[in-house]
Scaffold this motif. Structure first.
Motif, mmCIF file in Angstrom:
data_model
loop_
_atom_site.group_PDB
_atom_site.id
_atom_site.type_symbol
_atom_site.label_atom_id
_atom_site.label_comp_id
_atom_site.label_asym_id
_atom_site.label_seq_id
_atom_site.Cartn_x
_atom_site.Cartn_y
_atom_site.Cartn_z
ATOM 1 N N UNK A 246 0.841 -1.210 0.000
ATOM 2 C CA UNK A 246 0.000 0.000 0.000
ATOM 3 C C UNK A 246 0.868 1.250 0.000
ATOM 4 N N UNK A 247 0.313 2.335 -0.493
ATOM 5 C CA UNK A 247 1.041 3.603 -0.467
ATOM 6 C C UNK A 247 1.314 4.010 0.975
ATOM 7 N N UNK B 116 6.597 -3.780 9.728
ATOM 8 C CA UNK B 116 7.490 -4.173 8.638
ATOM 9 C C UNK B 116 6.912 -3.751 7.287
ATOM 10 N N UNK B 117 5.582 -3.819 7.171
ATOM 11 C CA UNK B 117 4.936 -3.367 5.949
ATOM 12 C C UNK B 117 5.142 -1.863 5.755
ATOM 13 N N UNK B 118 5.056 -1.121 6.842
ATOM 14 C CA UNK B 118 5.296 0.323 6.773
ATOM 15 C C UNK B 118 6.744 0.595 6.374
ATOM 16 N N UNK B 119 7.660 -0.171 6.965
ATOM 17 C CA UNK B 119 9.075 -0.008 6.607
ATOM 18 C C UNK B 119 9.285 -0.261 5.114
ATOM 19 N N UNK B 120 8.638 -1.302 4.602
ATOM 20 C CA UNK B 120 8.773 -1.613 3.184
ATOM 21 C C UNK B 120 8.152 -0.516 2.319
ATOM 22 N N UNK B 121 7.057 0.091 2.796
ATOM 23 C CA UNK B 121 6.428 1.186 2.056
ATOM 24 C C UNK B 121 7.366 2.389 1.970
ATOM 25 N N UNK B 122 8.126 2.641 3.046
ATOM 26 C CA UNK B 122 9.145 3.692 2.993
ATOM 27 C C UNK B 122 10.169 3.377 1.900
ATOM 28 N N UNK C 214 9.837 1.439 -0.762
ATOM 29 C CA UNK C 214 9.236 1.544 -2.105
ATOM 30 C C UNK C 214 9.128 2.997 -2.526
ATOM 31 N N UNK C 215 8.748 3.861 -1.589
ATOM 32 C CA UNK C 215 8.663 5.293 -1.903
ATOM 33 C C UNK C 215 10.020 5.837 -2.315
ATOM 34 N N UNK D 289 16.439 3.215 -1.324
ATOM 35 C CA UNK D 289 15.437 2.568 -0.478
ATOM 36 C C UNK D 289 15.883 2.563 0.971
ATOM 37 N N UNK D 290 17.155 2.222 1.208
ATOM 38 C CA UNK D 290 17.670 2.189 2.582
ATOM 39 C C UNK D 290 17.670 3.574 3.209
ATOM 40 N N UNK D 291 17.979 4.583 2.396
ATOM 41 C CA UNK D 291 18.024 5.956 2.912
ATOM 42 C C UNK D 291 16.635 6.537 3.143
ATOM 43 N N UNK D 292 15.598 5.877 2.653
ATOM 44 C CA UNK D 292 14.248 6.406 2.746
ATOM 45 C C UNK D 292 13.499 5.924 3.975
ATOM 46 N N UNK D 293 14.156 5.135 4.826
ATOM 47 C CA UNK D 293 13.528 4.634 6.059
ATOM 48 C C UNK D 293 14.007 5.489 7.229
ATOM 49 N N UNK D 294 13.114 5.994 8.075
ATOM 50 C CA UNK D 294 13.539 6.812 9.222
ATOM 51 C C UNK D 294 14.481 6.029 10.133
ATOM 52 N N UNK D 295 15.493 6.708 10.664
ATOM 53 C CA UNK D 295 16.415 6.082 11.591
ATOM 54 C C UNK D 295 16.281 6.715 12.975
ATOM 55 N N UNK D 296 17.177 6.366 13.867
ATOM 56 C CA UNK D 296 17.094 6.864 15.247
ATOM 57 C C UNK D 296 17.117 8.387 15.297
ATOM 58 N N UNK D 297 17.902 9.011 14.430
ATOM 59 C CA UNK D 297 17.973 10.468 14.414
ATOM 60 C C UNK D 297 16.642 11.108 14.059
ATOM 61 N N UNK D 298 15.932 10.515 13.102
ATOM 62 C CA UNK D 298 14.642 11.058 12.704
ATOM 63 C C UNK D 298 13.612 10.889 13.815
ATOM 64 N N UNK D 299 13.617 9.720 14.474
ATOM 65 C CA UNK D 299 12.659 9.499 15.555
ATOM 66 C C UNK D 299 12.975 10.389 16.755
#
Length: 390
Positions: A6-7, A31-37, A39-40, A56-66
């Motif tokens: 899903x988007x 995990x689905x949300x992580x995969x959606x990040x 894909x985006x 794709x790896x750079x598009x997932x939030x990390x500890x700094x973003x949280x």
């Protein structure tokens, strides 16, 4: 594979969704949300496979973003969404003395802050777990219950223990004391009230000056103290704020302006003043759409087999109806107060019907009026009216 994901915007957000999860499926949802990040991110890259994987790896939030999303979270937000207000100047965390749990919080994050903004939408997305009330990750961290260990463990499994630790620390650590407001603009601020809630102040002024000003205006013979319920769109306050706001404005009434003329007519036996808030029609349309969905009514007619309802929809119906009723009551009480001040010798025998107050406006199309009249006479709306009357 990406076509089955899903988007991202349908998986994160502060309003929650209709996705009901099982306790053991929380990690799979994250995990689905992580995969959606991912894909985006892949969609923004070139066709080069290596570059797509890096993107794709750079598009997932990390500890700094949280951590950044947590720091930008508070109980009261002192600014509009603006890039000109520095971090540390725009949120407060006000805790009531003696309270046994943390107060509700919301994020104040600029949409152009990329993954930090998206991380904020993720941590405030209500997780609708079967058998439990929908609660966001932030709620599980600040006010844990029996489901919270499973939620936080699932988050750590997917996004990393460092992300969970960073978020927990940023949400629970005291924020620096605010001694100044942004100098780059003239912002609207929200002052916390001792009894709960908050007050929008425009322009910025000390609370003491506001109180004195209010007292002076309400005692004035000519002045009128106007109270107006306003909406809270995402771009105006926060992507997670949903409750009503109240704006106060002191005005000097003009001689027989439109509202004054309506008051005069009403005092001498005419109809009640018209409620001219342009947002009412939009609020009625939103309520009608949700009510029709829950009852199976479509543009083709009424088909009970197409009815769909769950706890979120029922709660949304109640909230939309209650907000509309509360706003209508506030307008009626304000108008009656104005009538009493302007025409103390005149007495009105009874209050007008709230449904008539809502319907008495210029509707762009006849079918919009017909739809409004239908939903405002529904059993659900009648029930909320009865509950509001006590």
């Amino acid at each position: 594979m990406a076509d089955k994901i899903p988007e991202l915007d349908k998986l994160i957000g502060h309003r929650g969704g209709e996705r009901v999860l099982h306790r053991d499926g929380i990690a799979a949802e994250l995990a689905l949300i992580q995969r959606a990040f991912e894909v985006a991110g892949e969609k923004k890259s070139s066709k080069n496979q290596g570059q797509a994987q890096r993107k794709a790896a750079e598009s997932v939030p990390n500890a700094g973003h949280f951590r950044a999303a947590g720091i930008r979270t508070g109980t009261h937000l002192l600014k509009l969404i603006s890039t000109r207000a520095e971090d540390g100047e725009h949120v407060l965390r006000v805790h009531a003395d003696g309270a046994n749990q943390s107060p509700a919080m919301g994020p104040s994050i600029n949409p152009n802050q990329g993954l930090t903004f998206q991380a904020g939408k993720l941590i405030f997305r209500p997780l609708n777990v079967d058998g439990h009330a929908p609660r966001a990750l932030v709620d599980h961290i600040l006010n844990p219950d029996d489901l919270s260990p499973a939620v936080t463990a699932a988050f750590a499994k997917v996004f990393g223990h460092d992300s969970l630790d960073a978020l927990r620390e940023s949400l629970t650590s005291p924020l620096p004391e605010i001694t100044t407001l942004p100098a780059a603009e003239f912002p609207i601020i929200y002052l916390p009230r001792p009894g709960g809630g908050d007050l929008q102040v425009t322009p910025i002024a000390p609370a003491e000056a506001y109180i004195r000003f209010r007292d002076d205006v309400t005692k004035s013979v000519r002045g009128r103290w106007h109270r107006q319920v306003v909406t809270t769109k995402q771009q105006n306050i926060s992507s997670a704020v949903g409750q009503k706001r109240t704006r106060f404005l002191a005005t000097m009434p003009r001689v027989f302006d439109r509202y004054s003329a309506e008051l005069h007519r009403c005092a001498h036996g005419g109809r009640f003043p018209r409620w001219r808030d342009e947002r009412v029609a939009e609020a009625v349309a939103g309520y009608a759409g949700l009510l029709d969905r829950s009852s199976g009514r479509t543009s083709d007619g009424h088909d009970p087999s197409k009815a769909y309802s769950n706890a979120d929809i029922r709660r949304g119906l109640d909230e939309r109806a209650d907000q509309l009723i509360e706003a209508a009551i506030a307008f009626v009480e304000e108008a009656l107060g104005d009538l009493e001040r302007e025409y103390p010798e005149k007495q009105r025998s009874e209050k007008p019907s709230l449904v008539s107050i809502i319907l008495n406006r210029r509707w762009p199309k006849q079918d919009e009026f017909d739809r409004a009249r239908r939903v405002l006479s529904s059993d659900h709306f009648k029930g909320r009216l009865k509950a509001a009357r006590g």
